[in-house]
Write an enzyme that holds these catalytic residues in place. Sequence first.
Site, short mmCIF file in Angstrom:
data_model
loop_
_atom_site.label_atom_id
_atom_site.label_comp_id
_atom_site.label_asym_id
_atom_site.label_seq_id
_atom_site.Cartn_x
_atom_site.Cartn_y
_atom_site.Cartn_z
N ASP A 209 0.83 -1.19 0.00
CA ASP A 209 0.00 0.00 0.00
C ASP A 209 0.88 1.25 0.00
O ASP A 209 1.91 1.30 0.67
CB ASP A 209 -0.86 -0.03 1.28
CG ASP A 209 -1.95 1.01 1.28
OD1 ASP A 209 -2.87 0.87 0.47
OD2 ASP A 209 -1.88 1.94 2.10
N GLU A 269 14.63 -13.32 0.49
CA GLU A 269 14.98 -14.41 1.41
C GLU A 269 14.24 -15.69 1.05
O GLU A 269 14.70 -16.79 1.31
CB GLU A 269 14.67 -14.02 2.87
CG GLU A 269 15.63 -12.97 3.40
CD GLU A 269 15.26 -12.47 4.80
OE1 GLU A 269 14.36 -13.06 5.44
OE2 GLU A 269 15.88 -11.49 5.24
C1 GLC Z 1 -4.36 2.98 -0.49
C2 GLC Z 1 -5.50 2.00 -0.44
C3 GLC Z 1 -6.73 2.73 0.05
C4 GLC Z 1 -6.45 3.26 1.42
C5 GLC Z 1 -5.22 4.13 1.43
C6 GLC Z 1 -4.74 4.42 2.83
O1 GLC Z 1 -4.58 3.97 -1.43
O2 GLC Z 1 -5.68 1.38 -1.68
O3 GLC Z 1 -7.86 1.91 0.05
O4 GLC Z 1 -7.56 4.00 1.88
O5 GLC Z 1 -4.14 3.51 0.78
O6 GLC Z 1 -4.19 3.27 3.39
#
Ligand code: GLC
Length: 549
Positions: A209, A269
């Site tokens: 993310d 790893e």
């Molecule tokens: C990314 C995710 C989204 C989330 C954001 C904060 O963009 O895809 O759904 O709200 O990160 O973590």
Amino acid sequence: MIQNQPPDWWKHAVFYQIYPRSFYDSNNDGIGDLNGVIEKLDYLNDGQGGGLGIDAIWFSPIFKSPQRDFGYDTSDYCDIDPGYGTLADYDRLVEECHRRGIRIVLDLVLNHSSDLHPWFEESKQDRTNPKQDWYVWVDPKDDGSVPNNWLSLFGGKAWTFNEARGQYYMHSFLKEQPDLNWYNPEVREELAKVVRFWMNRGTDGFRLDTVNFFAYDQQLRDNPQRDPSEPILEKGQAKNPYFHQNTIYSKDRPENLEFIHFLRELFDEIPGTTSIGEMGSNFGLEGTIRNTAEYVKGQKHLHMAYTFAMLSTEMNADYFSKIVELTEHHFQDGWPCWSLGNHDTRRLVSRFECKGEREGFQQMMLMLLLCLRGTPILYYGEELDMEEIILEREQIQDPLGIYFWPEHKGRDGCRTPFPWNSGEPNQGFNQGGEPWLSGTSPICLDQAEEMQESTLHLLREMLKIRKSEPALQSGSYRLHLLQEDCLIFQRETDQQSITVAANFSVVEQRLDHDFSNCSDLTPKTMSRLGRVDGTGLVLPPSGFFIAKH
Ligand code: GLC
Ligand code: CA
């Protein structure tokens, strides 16, 4: 890990993103769960050539979370949220997936945790505790105001004041999602343990993310305002002040790539572990793609990364081919990865308002997705033409929708329950318990099975074609023709050449191209078939054609 697999399995795989909350609810509490996914795995791939035919699943976060941002706010990185199940359920999921040849990719949110994570609860106590430096704490300016002009992508400032410490902490998203301090080696070591924990449980890879957010300017310089003449990548975001800043100091820092090295060494790893980074940048189309290319080049970075370019509300042959050309140009040895939908974006069928109610347009787009060089990711429900559901203000669950209503109605509309069966309560999502999010889909799985030209049948057929044609998996890409809102491109290996054509326009088009001596591969379940006619090709609106030489 699946035994004896090539380490670059992910280059040949088709991914499918599951939003676990909405896939299948096995215990009828209104929330999808891991046991629900296990029950439905055969639908995705039964390991014997049946099912949709996908090779890997990306799960949106399933870790323990207060669900302020539906899992993108983690309060324990090494446990499953009780709403979704237990670690034992996860182990069974891994086993059941691997038995069918399906790999598992987990969504790790390492830029920020939940404010209810014990790390933050400790860190916020005072300025002397052992975790005092685990988050981004900054003194107020002399007049007590915030340290700089950085904004939260979810509205308001990126800073929230904490009385106990007399300091602000940084949050790129909700104030309930404090940013971790990646510059602290203890934090990195702790996150490394998280990665190893899931790799050791058999996890095949990670979606990372907000992977370009980890580093931030250590001098905390103000972000400059954007040049208003430069278009914002996603028009829908124009109302969010965040996108009016050129966020060069709060994210996309060059030094972020060192954190990426650190992660890549961990992944290496266990060979065969893959990674997909989410790259939301504000540099316009080419700048964003160029920046993303840095994240996937060579062997020390991520395996794959995606931008929001294909997720735009704008779509035509020029724009599509521009995204692909820029990616081909900048990515060099980096491997592209493509999707047309995810849990943050309006559903594919509902997104292209410019195209109106265009039957077949989404099918053509999905066919193109599966013909590009790179790894395609399908979003759950695309095979059933799931639509964006419009919710009332009171039904909104997504914090983004709650904050920006009515300009931005949030992302719930693309996260609604999967419609398994038209004859059952809640379209078969569960046994009748009220789903966490309401929304009825026009086509359920049982109905799509009965239809001759459903997107479901089409995807099944096209996934088989993709699997059996090496040029589609690993061939080079070359644009051949771009005119009248149509495009033709070629995928080529030493042995094989495949030509792909598509019509983005609303009228039938005739393209001059020599298709003699080639065999038509176009899936017969496609509702808008292109056909060879003399020395050319006739494509109906949203028509698609693919042939092998
Ligand atoms: C990314 C995710 C989204 C989330 C954001 C904060 O963009 O895809 O759904 O709200 O990160 O973590
Ligand atoms: Ca449940």
